[in-house]
Write a protein that holds these residues in place. Structure first.
Motif, PDB file in Angstrom:
ATOM      1  N   MET A 189       0.837  -1.191   0.000  1.00 13.90           N
ATOM      2  CA  MET A 189       0.000   0.000   0.000  1.00 13.90           C
ATOM      3  C   MET A 189       0.873   1.244   0.000  1.00 13.90           C
ATOM      4  N   GLU A 190       0.433   2.242  -0.700  1.00 15.31           N
ATOM      5  CA  GLU A 190       1.123   3.517  -0.782  1.00 15.31           C
ATOM      6  C   GLU A 190       1.008   4.265   0.538  1.00 15.31           C
ATOM      7  N   ALA A 191       2.027   5.056   0.852  1.00 17.75           N
ATOM      8  CA  ALA A 191       1.972   5.883   2.061  1.00 17.75           C
ATOM      9  C   ALA A 191       0.866   6.929   1.884  1.00 17.75           C
ATOM     10  N   PRO A 192       0.167   7.267   2.976  1.00 19.80           N
ATOM     11  CA  PRO A 192      -0.903   8.259   2.851  1.00 19.80           C
ATOM     12  C   PRO A 192      -0.350   9.646   2.548  1.00 19.80           C
ATOM     13  N   GLU A 193      -1.177  10.458   1.893  1.00 17.66           N
ATOM     14  CA  GLU A 193      -0.834  11.863   1.689  1.00 17.66           C
ATOM     15  C   GLU A 193      -0.901  12.546   3.050  1.00 17.66           C
ATOM     16  N   VAL A 194       0.073  13.411   3.327  1.00 20.47           N
ATOM     17  CA  VAL A 194       0.094  14.152   4.583  1.00 20.47           C
ATOM     18  C   VAL A 194       0.068  15.639   4.265  1.00 20.47           C
ATOM     19  N   ARG A 195      -0.874  16.348   4.869  1.00 16.16           N
ATOM     20  CA  ARG A 195      -0.953  17.808   4.727  1.00 16.16           C
ATOM     21  C   ARG A 195      -0.766  18.416   6.105  1.00 16.16           C
ATOM     22  N   ARG A 196       0.101  19.414   6.174  1.00 14.94           N
ATOM     23  CA  ARG A 196       0.312  20.137   7.417  1.00 14.94           C
ATOM     24  C   ARG A 196      -0.361  21.499   7.279  1.00 14.94           C
ATOM     25  N   LEU A 197      -1.125  21.883   8.285  1.00 15.10           N
ATOM     26  CA  LEU A 197      -1.764  23.184   8.216  1.00 15.10           C
ATOM     27  C   LEU A 197      -1.888  23.806   9.579  1.00 15.10           C
ATOM     28  N   ALA A 198      -1.940  25.126   9.546  1.00 12.49           N
ATOM     29  CA  ALA A 198      -2.159  25.901  10.759  1.00 12.49           C
ATOM     30  C   ALA A 198      -3.505  26.591  10.611  1.00 12.49           C
ATOM     31  N   LEU A 199      -4.326  26.448  11.625  1.00  9.78           N
ATOM     32  CA  LEU A 199      -5.638  27.101  11.644  1.00  9.78           C
ATOM     33  C   LEU A 199      -5.713  27.978  12.880  1.00  9.78           C
ATOM     34  N   GLY A 200      -6.257  29.158  12.712  1.00  7.27           N
ATOM     35  CA  GLY A 200      -6.539  29.978  13.876  1.00  7.27           C
ATOM     36  C   GLY A 200      -7.756  29.409  14.590  1.00  7.27           C
ATOM     37  N   ALA A 201      -7.853  29.640  15.880  1.00  9.81           N
ATOM     38  CA  ALA A 201      -9.036  29.194  16.616  1.00  9.81           C
ATOM     39  C   ALA A 201     -10.262  29.824  15.964  1.00  9.81           C
ATOM     40  N   GLY A 202     -11.240  29.015  15.594  1.00  9.17           N
ATOM     41  CA  GLY A 202     -12.452  29.491  14.929  1.00  9.17           C
ATOM     42  C   GLY A 202     -12.374  29.424  13.412  1.00  9.17           C
ATOM     43  N   GLU A 203     -11.186  29.244  12.848  1.00 10.71           N
ATOM     44  CA  GLU A 203     -11.045  29.126  11.390  1.00 10.71           C
ATOM     45  C   GLU A 203     -11.320  27.700  10.944  1.00 10.71           C
ATOM     46  N   SER A 204     -11.634  27.566   9.648  1.00  9.43           N
ATOM     47  CA  SER A 204     -11.927  26.231   9.133  1.00  9.43           C
ATOM     48  C   SER A 204     -11.193  25.965   7.826  1.00  9.43           C
ATOM     49  N   TYR A 205     -11.109  24.687   7.468  1.00  3.19           N
ATOM     50  CA  TYR A 205     -10.428  24.211   6.273  1.00  3.19           C
ATOM     51  C   TYR A 205     -11.303  23.119   5.679  1.00  3.19           C
ATOM     52  N   GLU A 206     -11.583  23.221   4.372  1.00  4.58           N
ATOM     53  CA  GLU A 206     -12.404  22.212   3.692  1.00  4.58           C
ATOM     54  C   GLU A 206     -11.545  21.103   3.116  1.00  4.58           C
ATOM     55  N   VAL A 207     -11.975  19.881   3.346  1.00  5.93           N
ATOM     56  CA  VAL A 207     -11.313  18.707   2.787  1.00  5.93           C
ATOM     57  C   VAL A 207     -12.305  18.075   1.816  1.00  5.93           C
ATOM     58  N   ARG A 208     -11.896  17.902   0.560  1.00 10.29           N
ATOM     59  CA  ARG A 208     -12.754  17.287  -0.461  1.00 10.29           C
ATOM     60  C   ARG A 208     -12.168  15.931  -0.815  1.00 10.29           C
ATOM     61  N   LEU A 209     -12.985  14.902  -0.650  1.00  3.58           N
ATOM     62  CA  LEU A 209     -12.523  13.535  -0.887  1.00  3.58           C
ATOM     63  C   LEU A 209     -13.458  12.835  -1.863  1.00  3.58           C
ATOM     64  N   ALA A 210     -12.880  12.067  -2.779  1.00  9.14           N
ATOM     65  CA  ALA A 210     -13.673  11.327  -3.764  1.00  9.14           C
ATOM     66  C   ALA A 210     -14.379  10.162  -3.079  1.00  9.14           C
ATOM     67  N   GLY A 211     -15.680  10.058  -3.298  1.00 10.07           N
ATOM     68  CA  GLY A 211     -16.453   8.965  -2.731  1.00 10.07           C
ATOM     69  C   GLY A 211     -16.472   7.768  -3.670  1.00 10.07           C
ATOM     70  N   ARG A 212     -16.550   6.590  -3.097  1.00  8.49           N
ATOM     71  CA  ARG A 212     -16.673   5.351  -3.862  1.00  8.49           C
ATOM     72  C   ARG A 212     -17.746   4.466  -3.219  1.00  8.49           C
ATOM     73  N   GLY A 213     -18.856   5.105  -2.882  1.00  6.20           N
ATOM     74  CA  GLY A 213     -19.950   4.399  -2.215  1.00  6.20           C
ATOM     75  C   GLY A 213     -20.509   3.258  -3.029  1.00  6.20           C
ATOM     76  N   ALA A 214     -20.506   3.404  -4.356  1.00  4.92           N
ATOM     77  CA  ALA A 214     -21.047   2.340  -5.209  1.00  4.92           C
ATOM     78  C   ALA A 214     -20.220   1.064  -5.084  1.00  4.92           C
ATOM     79  N   ARG A 215     -18.974   1.201  -4.681  1.00  9.80           N
ATOM     80  CA  ARG A 215     -18.110   0.031  -4.488  1.00  9.80           C
ATOM     81  C   ARG A 215     -18.080  -0.427  -3.035  1.00  9.80           C
ATOM     82  N   GLY A 216     -18.863   0.224  -2.195  1.00  9.09           N
ATOM     83  CA  GLY A 216     -18.947  -0.182  -0.794  1.00  9.09           C
ATOM     84  C   GLY A 216     -17.971   0.514   0.133  1.00  9.09           C
ATOM     85  N   TYR A 217     -17.275   1.537  -0.351  1.00 11.53           N
ATOM     86  CA  TYR A 217     -16.312   2.250   0.486  1.00 11.53           C
ATOM     87  C   TYR A 217     -16.964   3.450   1.166  1.00 11.53           C
TER      88      TYR A 217
END
Length: 113
Positions: A1-29
């Motif tokens: 298995m490939e190593a996972p992607e790692v993202r480092r980020l700094a957020l201020g208290a109260g700030e937000s960051y959106e993560v968009r991930l591809a779904g594969r629900g039709a395959r049961g994931y």
């Protein structure tokens, strides 16, 4: 298995960051997440599914919001795409966010692998 992607980020208290991930629900994931470190320093929320009709078998992008909740905290969030009926299988895909929560505005995401 490939190593996972790692993202480092700094957020201020109260700030937000959106993560968009591809779904594969039709395959049961499904996407799951686990917070380690200072778990109270961040909150993860899944956005509601879009009201748009999606053709059967089509991939659907899923959106998660990571919010800084406590300044001075450091948390690691591991998103893993798994098939629940087969817990022994390795995840299909993984993403790790290393989050530092700062008192004020941040510079945002940095790095990546």
């Amino acid at each position: 298995m490939e190593a996972p992607e790692v993202r480092r980020l700094a957020l201020g208290a109260g700030e937000s960051y959106e993560v968009r991930l591809a779904g594969r629900g039709a395959r049961g994931y499904v996407w799951t997440w686990q917070v380690t470190g200072d778990a109270d320093a961040v909150a993860v929320d899944a956005a509601p599914s879009p009201p748009v009709a999606v053709p059967p078998g089509a991939a659907v992008e899923l959106v998660y919001t990571v919010r800084g909740t406590r300044a001075g905290g450091r948390a690691r969030i591991r998103f893993a795409q798994i098939r629940p009926p087969y817990p022994q299988e390795a995840p299909y895909e993984e993403l790790v966010l290393e989050v530092e929560v700062t008192p004020g505005r941040s510079a945002g995401p940095s790095g990546g692998a």
